[in-house]
Design a protein around this motif. Structure first.
Motif: not given
Length: 168
Positions: A84, A128, A130, A150
């Motif tokens: 992210e 973060k 994914f 996520p």
């Protein structure tokens, strides 16, 4: 006239042979299969859990092809990871390939039953991420992507220090 007859008969013979070859074909007859029907279904159960030094990513092996037949030639997976962007968390970004997992090599992953475990050590505290996974068969054809997972990395708490025990 005799040469003309021979030429005519030769042409008729060649036409007959080529027509037969063009119409006979080869292989199993039946309705054509769509290209994606003989590829693995998506991996399921994609999950992540924080461990000391990384995120443990896991998923369940698919056991069927997209057409519902038994999957007998699963060869491995590609793991894709997106980090992210902290400046723009809502911005879409590219999912680069992060790791390739060859099930015949038995390195870089752990297989317990039908669950694959992969440790991502390239994470930062509070980061973060994914993930998504794509299976592929022995012919090299990729199946369906998994759902996007996520995950946020928070290291586990450190063990307490300075503890003393006394008999009593």
């Amino acid at each position: 006239i005799m040469n003309l007859s021979r030429l005519f008969l030769s042409m008729v013979f060649l036409f007959a042979i080529s027509s037969f070859l063009a119409s006979s074909g080869c292989g199993k007859k039946g309705p054509p299969l769509p290209p994606d029907s003989l590829v693995p279904k998506a991996a399921t159960g994609l999950a992540a859990s924080g461990r000391s030094g990384g995120l443990l990513i896991s998923w369940i092996l698919p056991d069927k092809n997209n057409d519902g037949t038994d999957l007998v030639d699963l060869s491995g997976f590609k793991l894709y990871k997106r980090v992210e962007d902290k400046r723009c968390p809502e911005c879409p970004s590219f999912f680069p390939e992060y790791a390739g997992i060859d099930l015949e090599m038995h390195t870089g992953y752990l297989l317990r039953g039908k669950t694959v475990f992969f440790m991502d050590n390239e994470v930062e505290d509070g980061g973060k991420y994914f993930y998504k996974v794509a299976p592929f068969n022995k012919s090299g054809y990729f199946g369906t992507f998994s759902e996007i997972l996520p995950a946020e990395y928070s290291p586990p708490p450190k063990p307490p220090t300075g503890l003393e025990a006394s008999a009593g």
